[in-house]
Design a protein around this motif. Structure first.
Motif, mmCIF file in Angstrom:
data_model
loop_
_atom_site.group_PDB
_atom_site.id
_atom_site.type_symbol
_atom_site.label_atom_id
_atom_site.label_comp_id
_atom_site.label_asym_id
_atom_site.label_seq_id
_atom_site.Cartn_x
_atom_site.Cartn_y
_atom_site.Cartn_z
ATOM 1 N N ASP A 31 1.028 -1.280 -0.225
ATOM 2 C CA ASP A 31 0.314 -0.191 0.082
ATOM 3 C C ASP A 31 0.367 1.293 0.168
ATOM 4 N N LEU A 32 1.861 1.433 0.703
ATOM 5 C CA LEU A 32 2.785 2.875 0.671
ATOM 6 C C LEU A 32 3.582 2.746 -0.616
ATOM 7 N N ARG A 33 3.789 1.324 -1.339
ATOM 8 C CA ARG A 33 4.364 1.728 -2.743
ATOM 9 C C ARG A 33 3.364 2.025 -3.347
ATOM 10 N N ARG A 34 2.254 1.770 -3.551
ATOM 11 C CA ARG A 34 0.986 2.184 -4.368
ATOM 12 C C ARG A 34 0.842 3.353 -4.232
ATOM 13 N N ALA A 35 0.898 4.412 -3.236
ATOM 14 C CA ALA A 35 0.274 5.565 -2.192
ATOM 15 C C ALA A 35 1.754 6.445 -3.636
ATOM 16 N N LEU A 36 2.753 5.647 -3.446
ATOM 17 C CA LEU A 36 4.157 6.778 -3.299
ATOM 18 C C LEU A 36 4.092 6.738 -4.593
ATOM 19 N N LYS A 37 3.848 5.905 -5.425
ATOM 20 C CA LYS A 37 3.484 5.815 -7.322
ATOM 21 C C LYS A 37 2.424 6.753 -7.480
ATOM 22 N N GLU A 38 1.150 6.924 -6.706
ATOM 23 C CA GLU A 38 0.823 7.633 -6.831
ATOM 24 C C GLU A 38 1.099 9.615 -7.093
ATOM 25 N N ALA A 39 1.727 9.518 -6.186
ATOM 26 C CA ALA A 39 2.363 10.283 -5.108
ATOM 27 C C ALA A 39 2.674 11.143 -6.469
ATOM 28 N N PHE A 40 3.967 11.001 -6.787
ATOM 29 C CA PHE A 40 5.133 10.721 -8.131
ATOM 30 C C PHE A 40 4.214 11.349 -9.128
ATOM 31 N N SER A 41 3.120 9.984 -9.372
ATOM 32 C CA SER A 41 2.810 10.852 -10.414
ATOM 33 C C SER A 41 1.273 12.356 -10.651
ATOM 34 N N ARG A 42 1.208 12.092 -9.417
ATOM 35 C CA ARG A 42 -0.078 14.141 -8.964
ATOM 36 C C ARG A 42 0.980 14.804 -8.961
ATOM 37 N N ALA A 43 2.522 14.396 -8.376
ATOM 38 C CA ALA A 43 3.575 15.577 -7.967
ATOM 39 C C ALA A 43 3.615 16.499 -10.026
ATOM 40 N N ARG A 44 4.045 15.518 -10.975
ATOM 41 C CA ARG A 44 4.607 16.286 -11.713
ATOM 42 C C ARG A 44 5.488 17.523 -11.712
ATOM 43 N N GLN A 45 6.773 16.364 -11.331
ATOM 44 C CA GLN A 45 7.928 17.105 -10.964
ATOM 45 C C GLN A 45 7.882 18.135 -9.681
ATOM 46 N N GLY A 46 7.132 17.981 -9.094
ATOM 47 C CA GLY A 46 7.107 18.891 -7.595
ATOM 48 C C GLY A 46 7.923 17.841 -6.497
ATOM 49 N N ARG A 47 7.040 18.240 -5.455
ATOM 50 C CA ARG A 47 7.258 17.742 -4.345
ATOM 51 C C ARG A 47 6.546 16.085 -3.625
ATOM 52 N N VAL A 48 7.012 15.084 -3.335
ATOM 53 C CA VAL A 48 6.166 14.523 -2.138
ATOM 54 C C VAL A 48 7.188 15.003 -1.511
ATOM 55 N N VAL A 49 6.418 15.175 -0.160
ATOM 56 C CA VAL A 49 6.538 14.833 1.335
ATOM 57 C C VAL A 49 6.079 13.629 1.847
ATOM 58 N N LEU A 50 6.543 13.099 3.066
ATOM 59 C CA LEU A 50 6.000 11.879 3.532
ATOM 60 C C LEU A 50 6.025 12.603 5.058
ATOM 61 N N ASP A 51 5.171 13.034 6.101
ATOM 62 C CA ASP A 51 4.639 13.171 6.635
ATOM 63 C C ASP A 51 4.546 11.559 8.565
ATOM 64 N N MET A 52 5.506 11.808 8.656
ATOM 65 C CA MET A 52 5.765 10.409 9.997
ATOM 66 C C MET A 52 5.032 10.719 10.647
ATOM 67 N N ALA A 53 4.445 11.963 11.293
ATOM 68 C CA ALA A 53 4.511 12.316 13.270
ATOM 69 C C ALA A 53 3.605 11.542 13.663
ATOM 70 N N ARG A 54 2.524 10.042 12.496
ATOM 71 C CA ARG A 54 1.806 9.829 13.786
ATOM 72 C C ARG A 54 2.130 8.306 13.188
ATOM 73 N N VAL A 55 3.723 7.837 12.689
ATOM 74 C CA VAL A 55 4.154 6.415 12.489
ATOM 75 C C VAL A 55 4.544 5.884 14.255
ATOM 76 N N ASP A 56 4.202 4.601 14.159
ATOM 77 C CA ASP A 56 4.496 3.730 15.417
ATOM 78 C C ASP A 56 5.393 3.085 15.178
ATOM 79 N N GLU A 57 5.563 2.460 14.083
ATOM 80 C CA GLU A 57 6.251 1.049 13.695
ATOM 81 C C GLU A 57 6.862 1.069 12.179
ATOM 82 N N LEU A 58 7.975 0.876 12.031
ATOM 83 C CA LEU A 58 8.428 0.995 10.799
ATOM 84 C C LEU A 58 9.217 -0.047 10.177
ATOM 85 N N SER A 59 8.319 -1.086 9.316
ATOM 86 C CA SER A 59 9.561 -2.278 9.164
ATOM 87 C C SER A 59 10.429 -2.342 8.399
ATOM 88 N N SER A 60 11.088 -2.880 8.037
ATOM 89 C CA SER A 60 12.762 -2.702 6.810
ATOM 90 C C SER A 60 12.315 -2.694 5.341
#
Length: 121
Positions: A31-60
């Protein structure tokens, strides 16, 4: 699912924000990979910002997705920023270079006491 991914964009459509929350275990990487792919396609040479403030765990697996996203951003001319990580998630992202290291420039590593050293303490 124990995680959430919310997407938002600025008015000009040049910055896409992904607001992440919860436990990003190994099953969340698709799901994270899919969300990033969609974000890059929407940003069109712009920026993608990931806000991790509410992330409790992050797998490898999810860290790998974030690193792949960084590589994609470099190759595609996008801006890429990981912000607001805290606690052990921040330490993990600092070790990968996705978050800037703290000013004291030290990495935290727990000390595991074993054998005679543990008995002496």
């Amino acid at each position: 699912m124990d995680f959430s991914i919310e997407r938002d964009t600025d008015r000009a459509g040049k910055t896409t924000y992904l607001l992440l929350g919860g436990d990003f275990d190994r099953s969340a990487h698709r799901d994270l990979r899919r969300a990033l792919k969609e974000a890059f396609s929407r940003a069109r040479q712009g920026r993608v910002v990931l806000d991790m403030a509410r992330v409790d765990e992050l797998s490898s697996e999810c860290v790998e997705v974030l690193l792949t996203g960084y590589t994609h951003a470099l190759r595609g001319g996008h801006g890429y920023e990981v912000t607001n990580a805290r606690g052990h998630v921040r330490l993990l992202l600092e070790a990968t270079g996705l978050c800037p290291r703290r000013e004291d420039d030290t990495l935290y590593a727990p000390v595991w006491l074993t054998g005679d050293v543990a008995d002496a303490v």
